[in-house]
Design an enzyme around this catalytic site. Structure first.
Site, PDB file in Angstrom:
ATOM      1  NE  ARG A  13      -2.674  -0.526   3.506  1.00 21.44           N
ATOM      2  CZ  ARG A  13      -3.533  -0.368   4.522  1.00 21.44           C
ATOM      3  NH1 ARG A  13      -4.840  -0.329   4.302  1.00 21.44           N
ATOM      4  NH2 ARG A  13      -3.073  -0.246   5.765  1.00 21.44           N
ATOM      5  CB  SER A 108      17.554   4.344   2.202  1.00 23.31           C
ATOM      6  OG  SER A 108      17.610   5.746   2.107  1.00 23.31           O
ATOM      7  CB  CYS A 110      20.161   7.666   4.508  1.00 21.33           C
ATOM      8  SG  CYS A 110      19.338   6.251   5.180  1.00 21.33           S
ATOM      9  CE1 TYR A 137      16.035   5.115   5.590  1.00 17.79           C
ATOM     10  CE2 TYR A 137      14.181   4.008   6.612  1.00 17.79           C
ATOM     11  CZ  TYR A 137      14.833   4.455   5.487  1.00 17.79           C
ATOM     12  OH  TYR A 137      14.279   4.236   4.239  1.00 17.79           O
ATOM     13  CE  LYS A 141      15.203   0.767   4.811  1.00 17.50           C
ATOM     14  NZ  LYS A 141      14.251  -0.178   4.227  1.00 17.50           N
ATOM     15  N   PRO A 164      17.724   2.652  -3.280  1.00 18.47           N
ATOM     16  CG  PRO A 164      15.449   2.200  -3.149  1.00 18.47           C
ATOM     17  CD  PRO A 164      16.756   1.894  -2.494  1.00 18.47           C
ATOM     18  CB  THR A 165      18.256   8.342  -5.000  1.00 23.39           C
ATOM     19  OG1 THR A 165      18.629   9.639  -4.528  1.00 23.39           O
ATOM     20  CG2 THR A 165      17.179   8.499  -6.067  1.00 23.39           C
ATOM     21  CG  LEU A 167      12.391   6.493  -3.881  1.00 20.03           C
ATOM     22  CD1 LEU A 167      11.857   5.143  -3.394  1.00 20.03           C
ATOM     23  CD2 LEU A 167      12.925   6.377  -5.294  1.00 20.03           C
ATOM     24  CG  HIS A 180      10.986  11.661   2.236  1.00 30.39           C
ATOM     25  ND1 HIS A 180      10.152  10.566   2.297  1.00 30.39           N
ATOM     26  CD2 HIS A 180      12.159  11.250   2.777  1.00 30.39           C
ATOM     27  CE1 HIS A 180      10.795   9.542   2.839  1.00 30.39           C
ATOM     28  NE2 HIS A 180      12.012   9.931   3.134  1.00 30.39           N
ATOM     29  CD1 TRP A 203      10.903  23.243   7.636  1.00 31.02           C
ATOM     30  CD2 TRP A 203      11.335  21.050   7.751  1.00 31.02           C
ATOM     31  NE1 TRP A 203       9.805  22.630   8.187  1.00 31.02           N
ATOM     32  CE2 TRP A 203      10.054  21.285   8.286  1.00 31.02           C
ATOM     33  CE3 TRP A 203      11.825  19.737   7.737  1.00 31.02           C
ATOM     34  CZ2 TRP A 203       9.251  20.259   8.788  1.00 31.02           C
ATOM     35  CZ3 TRP A 203      11.037  18.707   8.223  1.00 31.02           C
ATOM     36  CH2 TRP A 203       9.763  18.967   8.758  1.00 31.02           C
ATOM     37  CG  ASP A 270      20.988  22.594   5.740  1.00 30.45           C
ATOM     38  OD1 ASP A 270      21.939  23.393   5.648  1.00 30.45           O
ATOM     39  OD2 ASP A 270      19.810  22.907   5.477  1.00 30.45           O
TER      40      ASP A 270
END
Ligand SMILES: NC(=O)c1ccc[n+]([C@@H]2O[C@H](COP(=O)([O-])OP(=O)(O)OC[C@H]3O[C@@H](n4cnc5c(N)ncnc54)[C@H](OP(=O)(O)O)[C@@H]3O)[C@@H](O)[C@H]2O)c1
Ligand SMILES: C[C@@H]1O[C@H](OP(=O)(O)OP(=O)(O)OC[C@H]2O[C@@H](n3cnc4c(=O)[nH]c(N)nc43)[C@H](O)[C@@H]2O)[C@@H](O)[C@H](O)[C@@H]1O
Length: 311
Positions: A13, A108, A110, A137, A141, A164-165, A167, A180, A203, A270
């Site tokens: 979902r 990810s 990150c 996180y 991962k 993935p970058t 998204l 995001h 931000w 940042d």
């Protein structure tokens, strides 16, 4: 994957899971199984093992996770670490016990060190300290990547990991605190235009750079790699191009047609200054994205208006 292969999409979902579902259905797959989090809480090891034992899927797309932007990651640090560790460990182990043919784990960008050279190559993993705001996180991962590698090493499991970058796309999360940047700015700029507000708050300083891939391009890459990649190494999935947050905000402002001004709230973090993916391995495997940023923003904005804006 045969058209009748039994394929389990964990997180069907979500923005990514629903895009993978669309891609598989478009490719003619007729045997896709899914469960919502209320039907099957993937943090529950026994429930996950019972599900895999009874369903015996052939292929698994592991797109379920606790996901959010910089503020959510920095606020719910324990949940981002615990939920993601439990979800991935339960699914990867149950897939092994059930003899799943192939599993794809979604990580990810990150996971790479905060100050790694750019663009980020897959081999930069674990070569330096992580960005603090999303370290929990990222650790989860990285553990998922190591689980897939280790099950391959010890049991010969065909479990692959893709990175993935950032998204965006259909079914994105528009909550202003936990989403995001791209969906947040779509909503904030739309509402500012609607309300005639003179400014929109962005931000941070606006100087960090981010790469954005439309979720349907990611889904196409995931299905392509499930069919064509059986390696142990990570594969980055991105566009290979990035923009500053300020440039992104100006682009969204232009697409939406907002005439007001941007103001920058530097009390907000940042995060990583830049995390551009090196996508030469992906391109070498024969896949390239199709949807460029401006077109993707327009598609996402249309989806936002259709789903969240009352006429
Ligand atoms: N969005 C990004 O920018 C981005 C970037 C890089 C990587 N990724 C990765 O891509 C994958 C999908 O992300 P997304 O953006 O599609 O996230 P999303 O829209 O938030 O979807 C996450 C899905 O995970 C499911 N889920 C969460 N906790 C669960 C639990 N305890 N039990 C069962 N299901 C649970 C949710 O199921 P329900 O809807 O049934 O509750 C939801 O469908 C994740 O692995 C994420 O790390 C995302
Ligand atoms: C892909 C995801 O990247 C995430 O990092 P990251 O790109 O900084 O996550 P974002 O939340 O997309 O933030 C990207 C940049 O946009 C700025 N930004 C500006 N305005 C906003 C806004 O209204 N909302 C949000 N959310 N940001 C905003 C934010 O300060 C940061 O510099 C990780 O925390 C996740 O773990 C995941 O990996």
């Amino acid at each position: 994957m045969e058209k009748t292969s039994k394929i389990y999409i964990a997180g069907h979902r979500g923005m990514v899971g629903s895009a993978i579902m669309r891609q598989l259905e478009a490719n003619g797959h007729t045997n896709i199984i899914t469960r919502t989090s209320s039907e099957l809480d993937l943090r529950n090891q026994q429930a996950v093992q019972d599900f895999f034992e009874s369903e015996q899927p052939d292929y698994v797309f592991l797109a379920a996770a606790k996901v959010g932007g910089i503020h959510a990651n920095n606020t719910f640090r324990a949940e981002f670490l615990y939920d993601n560790l439990m979800i991935e460990a339960n699914i990867i182990h149950a897939a092994h016990l059930a003899g799943v043919k192939k599993l794809m784990f979604l990580g990810s960008s990150c996971i790479y060190p905060k100050m790694a050279p750019q663009p980020l190559k897959e081999e930069y993993l674990l070569t330096g300290p992580l960005e603090q705001t999303n370290e929990p996180y990222a650790i989860a991962k990285i553990a998922g990547i190591k689980l897939c590698e280790s099950y391959r090493d010890q049991y010969g499991s065909n479990f692959i990991s893709v990175m993935p970058t950032n998204l965006y796309g259909y079914n994105d999360n528009y909550d202003l605190q936990n989403s995001h940047v791209l969906p947040a700015l779509i909503r904030k700029i739309h509402e500012a235009k609607d309300n005639g507000a003179p400014t929109v708050t962005v931000w941070g300083t606006g100087s960090p750079k981010r790469e954005f891939l439309f979720a349907d391009d990611l889904a196409a890459a995931c299905v392509y790699l499930m069919e064509n990649y059986d390696g142990r190494e990570l594969v980055n999935i991105g566009t290979g191009e990035d923009v500053s947050i300020k440039e992104l905000a100006l682009l969204i402002k232009d697409v939406i047609g907002y005439e007001g001004e941007l103001e920058f709230d530097t009390t907000k973090p940042d995060g990583t200054p830049r995390k551009l993916m090196d996508v030469s391995k992906l391109h070498g495997l024969g896949f390239k994205h199709k949807i460029e940023l401006r077109e993707g923003i327009a598609l996402a904005y249309a989806d936002f208006k259709e789903k969240y804006v009352t006429a």
